[in-house]
Write a protein that holds these residues in place. Sequence first.
Motif, PDB file in Angstrom:
ATOM      1  N   PRO A 101       0.832  -1.199   0.000  1.00 47.38           N
ATOM      2  CA  PRO A 101       0.000   0.000   0.000  1.00 47.38           C
ATOM      3  C   PRO A 101       0.875   1.260   0.000  1.00 47.38           C
ATOM      4  CG  PRO A 101      -0.018  -1.064   2.159  1.00 47.38           C
ATOM      5  CD  PRO A 101       0.750  -1.969   1.241  1.00 47.38           C
ATOM      6  N   VAL A 102       0.352   2.317  -0.604  1.00 47.99           N
ATOM      7  CA  VAL A 102       1.079   3.592  -0.618  1.00 47.99           C
ATOM      8  C   VAL A 102       0.292   4.592   0.216  1.00 47.99           C
ATOM      9  CG1 VAL A 102       2.007   5.449  -2.043  1.00 47.99           C
ATOM     10  CG2 VAL A 102       1.928   3.113  -2.942  1.00 47.99           C
ATOM     11  N   ILE A 103       0.946   5.174   1.189  1.00 49.06           N
ATOM     12  CA  ILE A 103       0.296   6.193   2.011  1.00 49.06           C
ATOM     13  C   ILE A 103       0.789   7.548   1.520  1.00 49.06           C
ATOM     14  CG2 ILE A 103       0.109   7.111   4.375  1.00 49.06           C
ATOM     15  CD1 ILE A 103       0.792   3.784   4.773  1.00 49.06           C
ATOM     16  N   VAL A 104      -0.105   8.291   0.897  1.00 49.08           N
ATOM     17  CA  VAL A 104       0.282   9.605   0.375  1.00 49.08           C
ATOM     18  C   VAL A 104      -0.234  10.655   1.354  1.00 49.08           C
ATOM     19  CG1 VAL A 104       0.138  11.200  -1.572  1.00 49.08           C
ATOM     20  CG2 VAL A 104       0.127   8.730  -1.978  1.00 49.08           C
ATOM     21  N   THR A 105       0.680  11.498   1.802  1.00 52.55           N
ATOM     22  CA  THR A 105       0.286  12.482   2.810  1.00 52.55           C
ATOM     23  C   THR A 105       1.159  13.721   2.658  1.00 52.55           C
ATOM     24  OG1 THR A 105      -0.039  12.770   5.185  1.00 52.55           O
ATOM     25  CG2 THR A 105       1.794  11.374   4.560  1.00 52.55           C
ATOM     26  N   ASP A 106       1.032  14.638   3.624  1.00 57.65           N
ATOM     27  CA  ASP A 106       1.907  15.815   3.564  1.00 57.65           C
ATOM     28  C   ASP A 106       3.271  15.472   4.167  1.00 57.65           C
ATOM     29  OD1 ASP A 106       1.917  16.858   6.556  1.00 57.65           O
ATOM     30  OD2 ASP A 106      -0.103  16.144   6.046  1.00 57.65           O
ATOM     31  N   ILE A 107       4.208  16.360   3.987  1.00 58.21           N
ATOM     32  CA  ILE A 107       5.594  16.049   4.366  1.00 58.21           C
ATOM     33  C   ILE A 107       5.735  15.888   5.880  1.00 58.21           C
ATOM     34  CG2 ILE A 107       7.966  16.968   4.342  1.00 58.21           C
ATOM     35  CD1 ILE A 107       7.200  18.291   1.631  1.00 58.21           C
ATOM     36  N   THR A 108       5.133  16.785   6.648  1.00 57.40           N
ATOM     37  CA  THR A 108       5.280  16.717   8.106  1.00 57.40           C
ATOM     38  C   THR A 108       4.700  15.414   8.643  1.00 57.40           C
ATOM     39  OG1 THR A 108       5.163  19.113   8.216  1.00 57.40           O
ATOM     40  CG2 THR A 108       4.789  17.946  10.272  1.00 57.40           C
ATOM     41  N   THR A 109       3.559  14.999   8.096  1.00 60.90           N
ATOM     42  CA  THR A 109       2.935  13.746   8.560  1.00 60.90           C
ATOM     43  C   THR A 109       3.829  12.550   8.232  1.00 60.90           C
ATOM     44  OG1 THR A 109       0.778  14.734   8.211  1.00 60.90           O
ATOM     45  CG2 THR A 109       0.831  12.350   8.468  1.00 60.90           C
ATOM     46  N   ALA A 110       4.427  12.574   7.040  1.00 63.90           N
ATOM     47  CA  ALA A 110       5.318  11.456   6.662  1.00 63.90           C
ATOM     48  C   ALA A 110       6.494  11.386   7.623  1.00 63.90           C
ATOM     49  CB  ALA A 110       5.810  11.641   5.227  1.00 63.90           C
ATOM     50  N   GLU A 111       7.036  12.536   7.971  1.00 60.71           N
ATOM     51  CA  GLU A 111       8.172  12.555   8.902  1.00 60.71           C
ATOM     52  C   GLU A 111       7.754  11.974  10.257  1.00 60.71           C
ATOM     53  OE1 GLU A 111      10.363  16.620   7.248  1.00 60.71           O
ATOM     54  OE2 GLU A 111       8.680  16.775   8.619  1.00 60.71           O
ATOM     55  N   LEU A 112       6.560  12.339  10.670  1.00 62.36           N
ATOM     56  CA  LEU A 112       6.064  11.873  11.973  1.00 62.36           C
ATOM     57  C   LEU A 112       5.797  10.358  11.958  1.00 62.36           C
ATOM     58  CD1 LEU A 112       5.467  13.520  14.581  1.00 62.36           C
ATOM     59  CD2 LEU A 112       3.063  13.241  14.033  1.00 62.36           C
ATOM     60  N   ILE A 113       5.340   9.845  10.821  1.00 67.26           N
ATOM     61  CA  ILE A 113       5.064   8.402  10.700  1.00 67.26           C
ATOM     62  C   ILE A 113       6.330   7.612  11.036  1.00 67.26           C
ATOM     63  CG2 ILE A 113       4.656   6.536   9.017  1.00 67.26           C
ATOM     64  CD1 ILE A 113       2.589   8.418   7.659  1.00 67.26           C
ATOM     65  N   LYS A 114       7.458   8.072  10.506  1.00 65.82           N
ATOM     66  CA  LYS A 114       8.705   7.337  10.736  1.00 65.82           C
ATOM     67  C   LYS A 114       9.091   7.336  12.222  1.00 65.82           C
ATOM     68  CE  LYS A 114      12.610   5.463  10.564  1.00 65.82           C
ATOM     69  NZ  LYS A 114      13.433   4.632   9.757  1.00 65.82           N
ATOM     70  N   HIS A 115       9.067   8.511  12.830  1.00 68.00           N
ATOM     71  CA  HIS A 115       9.439   8.590  14.244  1.00 68.00           C
ATOM     72  C   HIS A 115       8.445   7.831  15.120  1.00 68.00           C
ATOM     73  CE1 HIS A 115      12.545  11.982  15.076  1.00 68.00           C
ATOM     74  NE2 HIS A 115      13.059  10.793  15.172  1.00 68.00           N
ATOM     75  N   ALA A 116       7.167   7.936  14.777  1.00 70.37           N
ATOM     76  CA  ALA A 116       6.141   7.253  15.578  1.00 70.37           C
ATOM     77  C   ALA A 116       6.299   5.739  15.449  1.00 70.37           C
ATOM     78  CB  ALA A 116       4.746   7.692  15.128  1.00 70.37           C
ATOM     79  N   ALA A 117       6.632   5.274  14.248  1.00 75.03           N
ATOM     80  CA  ALA A 117       6.790   3.824  14.035  1.00 75.03           C
ATOM     81  C   ALA A 117       7.933   3.298  14.892  1.00 75.03           C
ATOM     82  CB  ALA A 117       7.053   3.531  12.556  1.00 75.03           C
ATOM     83  N   ASN A 118       9.094   3.952  14.827  1.00 79.33           N
ATOM     84  CA  ASN A 118      10.230   3.459  15.615  1.00 79.33           C
ATOM     85  C   ASN A 118       9.942   3.562  17.111  1.00 79.33           C
ATOM     86  OD1 ASN A 118      11.701   2.712  13.446  1.00 79.33           O
ATOM     87  ND2 ASN A 118      13.392   4.121  13.748  1.00 79.33           N
ATOM     88  N   SER A 119       9.273   4.619  17.528  1.00 82.88           N
ATOM     89  CA  SER A 119       8.969   4.784  18.955  1.00 82.88           C
ATOM     90  C   SER A 119       8.025   3.674  19.427  1.00 82.88           C
ATOM     91  CB  SER A 119       8.301   6.135  19.221  1.00 82.88           C
ATOM     92  OG  SER A 119       9.147   7.164  18.809  1.00 82.88           O
ATOM     93  N   PHE A 120       7.066   3.338  18.606  1.00 82.27           N
ATOM     94  CA  PHE A 120       6.102   2.304  18.996  1.00 82.27           C
ATOM     95  C   PHE A 120       6.771   0.933  19.052  1.00 82.27           C
ATOM     96  CE2 PHE A 120       2.469  -0.568  18.578  1.00 82.27           C
ATOM     97  CZ  PHE A 120       1.675  -0.059  19.595  1.00 82.27           C
ATOM     98  N   LEU A 121       7.616   0.665  18.055  1.00 81.99           N
ATOM     99  CA  LEU A 121       8.323  -0.625  18.041  1.00 81.99           C
ATOM    100  C   LEU A 121       9.211  -0.766  19.277  1.00 81.99           C
ATOM    101  CD1 LEU A 121       9.279  -0.757  14.245  1.00 81.99           C
ATOM    102  CD2 LEU A 121       7.651  -2.254  15.426  1.00 81.99           C
ATOM    103  N   ALA A 122       9.885   0.306  19.651  1.00 81.16           N
ATOM    104  CA  ALA A 122      10.737   0.267  20.851  1.00 81.16           C
ATOM    105  C   ALA A 122       9.870   0.117  22.104  1.00 81.16           C
ATOM    106  CB  ALA A 122      11.579   1.536  20.927  1.00 81.16           C
ATOM    107  N   THR A 123       8.704   0.744  22.092  1.00 83.06           N
ATOM    108  CA  THR A 123       7.801   0.649  23.248  1.00 83.06           C
ATOM    109  C   THR A 123       7.352  -0.794  23.452  1.00 83.06           C
ATOM    110  OG1 THR A 123       7.054   2.903  22.860  1.00 83.06           O
ATOM    111  CG2 THR A 123       5.646   1.538  24.244  1.00 83.06           C
ATOM    112  N   LYS A 124       7.086  -1.489  22.357  1.00 83.48           N
ATOM    113  CA  LYS A 124       6.686  -2.901  22.479  1.00 83.48           C
ATOM    114  C   LYS A 124       7.800  -3.711  23.154  1.00 83.48           C
ATOM    115  CE  LYS A 124       4.182  -5.255  19.430  1.00 83.48           C
ATOM    116  NZ  LYS A 124       3.804  -5.920  18.162  1.00 83.48           N
ATOM    117  N   ILE A 125       9.035  -3.423  22.770  1.00 80.19           N
ATOM    118  CA  ILE A 125      10.152  -4.187  23.343  1.00 80.19           C
ATOM    119  C   ILE A 125      10.259  -3.919  24.842  1.00 80.19           C
ATOM    120  CG2 ILE A 125      12.656  -4.573  23.284  1.00 80.19           C
ATOM    121  CD1 ILE A 125      12.554  -3.693  20.296  1.00 80.19           C
ATOM    122  N   SER A 126      10.175  -2.646  25.236  1.00 78.85           N
ATOM    123  CA  SER A 126      10.291  -2.352  26.672  1.00 78.85           C
ATOM    124  C   SER A 126       9.088  -2.904  27.430  1.00 78.85           C
ATOM    125  CB  SER A 126      10.438  -0.843  26.902  1.00 78.85           C
ATOM    126  OG  SER A 126      11.782  -0.471  26.656  1.00 78.85           O
TER     127      SER A 126
END
Length: 447
Positions: free
Chosen positions: A209-234
């Motif tokens: 799937p392709v998620i097309v969005t604005d630039i700020t949202t795309a930037e946030l997706i990346k940080h939110a994804a890594n933060s959530f993945l790390a949260t699962k580990i902790s």
Amino acid sequence: MQVVVIGTGYVGLTAAACLAHLGHTVFGVDDDAQKIQALSAGRVPLYEPHLGELVQEGRGNGRLRFLSSLADALTGAEVALICVGTPIGAKGEADLSAVEKVARRLAEAATGPLLVVEKSTVPAQTGQWIARTLATTSKGAGVDLEVASNPEFQREGSAVSDFLHPDRLVFGVSSAQGEAQLRALYAPILERRINCPVHAQACPGAAPPVIVTDITTAELIKHAANSFLATKISFINLIADLCERLGADASAVAEGVGTDPRIGRANLQAGLGFGGSCFPKDLQAFVALAQQAGVDFNLLEEVSRINARRIDRAVEKLRQELWVLKDKEIALLGLAFKPETDDVRNAPALALAERLKAEGAVVRGYDPQAGPRAASATRAIAVVSDAYRVAENADALVLCTEWPDFAALDWSRIHKTMRRPLVLDGRNFIDRAKLEAFGFRVLRMGA
Ligand code: UGA
């Protein structure tokens, strides 16, 4: 398409090699002249499965070249990917000086229209700063410079596979033309026209799937994804602590909760915690960004704290068995931050070695790929080049990463040479019953 990739580290080199494999003409650019020389001669300065093959392929068919001069690489280019480092700054924020410098240099060197794509992990709103920098530095008339964000979700150790088989593509764009250019860049993946070195054949499966969005949202997706993945580990690591106190088994808990599709099994592996160049840094940068925006995200500070305590927990477990750690010989298997890489940045094994050395223990280590890097990163470990030698006379052996090679070792041979047959499985991956049958005492994290 003609593509320029700026920065030839783990992210940039993988992107460059994969895009060339997809049929684009790619120039990899880096300030490090020695690296460019090595890459031009076909020497890949890092270990990543299948990356060497793709670099050789691109050099062979002329689709992948490496240059020091950005200006030369930009002639005729339609797209430039920024893949430079974003290390931690003095206050935990992302240090964007390399990104800013690249933006200025791109604006100075560009002579025609260009889509400037951020691929480095950057805090939300960095794209706006890049756009402003491009606008104020550019030569003006005819040089149409547009910014887009296209975060990557590649894991070291499976970066080539993750690039060619993404779960999703995220396009942060400010125009239909920007979106069209990114779709063209990834057309072979979107149309499933990939001959994949990972599977050695044309790849089946649906287009991502392709998620097309604005630039700020795309930037946030990346940080939110890594933060959530790390949260699962902790989260699972805290559950592991609880399991140890209550006599339960964290791996079974992970299985039990992870089979719920709303939760998912991935990133619920309890153990020595997360390391690497991404999660630790991205958590700090995300907290700093949230603070600047007036949002208290101390949930993530707790995630980092829980992670740091994993090393204490491992030391404690060894102490409970060995009583005094001073002069004990401890063998570490796996020195990188995870299997299938030679990257030792923030590797839990190195942190554990430092702690054990501080207690007076003698630490030896082995890794199938990361030995030399570990030896230059720390003096706490005597790095040896053989998994069996590392175990000789050891009072305990700690499995710090889950390399499949470790499971396949001759454990009967290891048992004979250890002074005390004690194994701490820091990743809960080894077949405990098999080792116990050889006479080992096996400790796990969270059981
Ligand atoms: C991570 C993300 O997974 C990628 O999606 C992202 O693109 C990348 O960061 C990035 O930002 O560039 P990476 O750091 O390469 O990828 O590796 P992971 O496989 O995510 O592992 C990170 C650490 O977490 C390792 O130390 C690993 O051992 C640990 N881990 C992972 C656990 O302790 N438990 C788990 O269940 C999973």
